[in-house]
Each structure stands twice: as C-alpha cells, then as structure tokens.
Write a protein that holds these residues in place. Structure first.
Motif, PDB file in Angstrom:
ATOM      1  N   VAL A  32       0.810  -1.214   0.000  1.00 35.72           N
ATOM      2  CA  VAL A  32       0.000   0.000   0.000  1.00 35.72           C
ATOM      3  C   VAL A  32       0.847   1.269   0.000  1.00 35.72           C
ATOM      4  N   GLN A  33       2.007   1.269   0.629  1.00 39.05           N
ATOM      5  CA  GLN A  33       2.859   2.462   0.680  1.00 39.05           C
ATOM      6  C   GLN A  33       3.458   2.817  -0.678  1.00 39.05           C
ATOM      7  N   GLU A  34       3.609   1.819  -1.553  1.00 41.92           N
ATOM      8  CA  GLU A  34       4.176   2.060  -2.891  1.00 41.92           C
ATOM      9  C   GLU A  34       3.198   2.776  -3.815  1.00 41.92           C
ATOM     10  N   GLY A  35       1.902   2.631  -3.551  1.00 43.63           N
ATOM     11  CA  GLY A  35       0.895   3.177  -4.441  1.00 43.63           C
ATOM     12  C   GLY A  35       0.512   2.178  -5.510  1.00 43.63           C
ATOM     13  N   MET A  52       2.328  -0.991  -7.483  1.00 43.16           N
ATOM     14  CA  MET A  52       3.417  -0.356  -8.234  1.00 43.16           C
ATOM     15  C   MET A  52       4.507  -1.350  -8.624  1.00 43.16           C
ATOM     16  N   THR A  85      -1.837   7.037 -11.591  1.00 44.38           N
ATOM     17  CA  THR A  85      -1.382   6.536 -10.298  1.00 44.38           C
ATOM     18  C   THR A  85      -2.449   6.904  -9.271  1.00 44.38           C
ATOM     19  N   GLU A  87      -3.704   6.130  -4.887  1.00 45.82           N
ATOM     20  CA  GLU A  87      -3.290   5.677  -3.556  1.00 45.82           C
ATOM     21  C   GLU A  87      -4.530   5.378  -2.728  1.00 45.82           C
ATOM     22  N   ASP A  89      -6.264   6.128   0.583  1.00 48.11           N
ATOM     23  CA  ASP A  89      -6.116   7.233   1.537  1.00 48.11           C
ATOM     24  C   ASP A  89      -6.082   6.723   2.978  1.00 48.11           C
ATOM     25  N   LEU A  94     -10.178   4.212  -1.968  1.00 43.35           N
ATOM     26  CA  LEU A  94      -9.475   4.376  -3.235  1.00 43.35           C
ATOM     27  C   LEU A  94     -10.347   5.235  -4.135  1.00 43.35           C
TER      28      LEU A  94
END
Length: 155
Positions: A32-35, A52, A85, A87, A89, A94
């Motif tokens: 999740v942190q990578e997007g 990603m 792209t 993310e 939240d 999403l």
C-alpha cells in the motif's frame, strides 16, 4: 510477488471513492505504501489495479518492445491510455478517476475481484453478467488453458 484472493462488493460515493474491504486491506498491507496504477483492461469492460511493483514488472516487458515497430508502438500507446497513479487514503478509500469510471461504466456498486497479482474493478452488474456469460464455456476454457493432453496416461 503478491497474489490476491477474493471477490468483494463495494459502494462508491459521489466522488468515485470506495472503501477497501478489511480482508483486502490486509492483503494490500505489504504494497500500500508504494501506491498503485489503475488502467482500463485490455479484454473486459473493467479496470485493472496494479500494485506499483507489479506495474514496474509490466513496464519492463513493454520496454523490451521495439518502438520503431508500428504494432509495438500502437500496443504501448493503447495499453497505457488513461493510466493513472492512485493511492489508498488514510481512511482506506481508493479514488477511481472520473474518466476511468466512465470507461468502465461504473455506477454506484463495484465488484473488486482478484486476478492473481492485480485487482479488477468492475461495475457490479457488468461483473455478474461476465461471470454468468462465461459459466457454460468455463469447463472448455479450463481444459484448453490448464489441461495437458500429453500426460494422459489412460490412452
């Protein structure tokens, strides 16, 4: 490599956001942190959500294509058309970009379905229709794709 499991029904709000189901959020934790990258699907009227890391693997494959070959160049352009792209939240939602909502014909309810290392995002009714349409042909498809006639020991 990540492998997703499950099919989830969600509701979108007026802005095109949907809450990730808890079971799916747990699966997304490592990435999740990578997007993510969201794009229109090639074969179905749905969207594809790539972590990603998986998107980067796909881009490595596309980088191997010859941009001076017209078919390769056309494929790259069409494959990446509308790519965005996105993310998840802080609330676990999403946001689906408006243009991609239109492309996929998404209304109020969506189905998020695992497709090995990516997620498909469908309008709920279109997903159910696609599954119903393919029920009759699935046995034949499974045999063709996964069957191995050369190891049939009974013949």
């Amino acid at each position: 490599m990540i492998n997703f499991i499950g099919t989830y029904e969600c509701k979108t709000d007026a802005k095109g956001r949907f809450m990730m189901p808890v079971a799916l959020k747990k699966q997304l934790t490592p990435v999740v942190q990578e997007g993510f990258v969201i794009k229109r699907a090639v074969f179905q009227p749905c969207l594809e959500l790539y972590p990603m890391s998986e998107w980067n693997k796909m881009m490595e494959k596309l980088n191997g294509l010859n941009r001076f070959n017209r078919k390769h160049n056309d494929f790259i352009r069409r494959f990446t058309a509308g790519v965005k792209t996105v993310e998840v939240d802080a609330s676990g939602r999403l946001l689906i970009p408006k243009d991609l909502i239109t492309v996929a014909g998404i209304t109020k309810e969506v189905t998020v379905s695992s497709a090995v290392n990516i997620l498909e995002i469908w309008d709920k009714e279109k997903y159910e229709a696609a599954i119903d349409d393919s029920l009759d042909d699935f046995a034949d498809l499974a045999e063709e794709v996964m069957g191995n006639d050369t190891t049939d020991l009974l013949s």
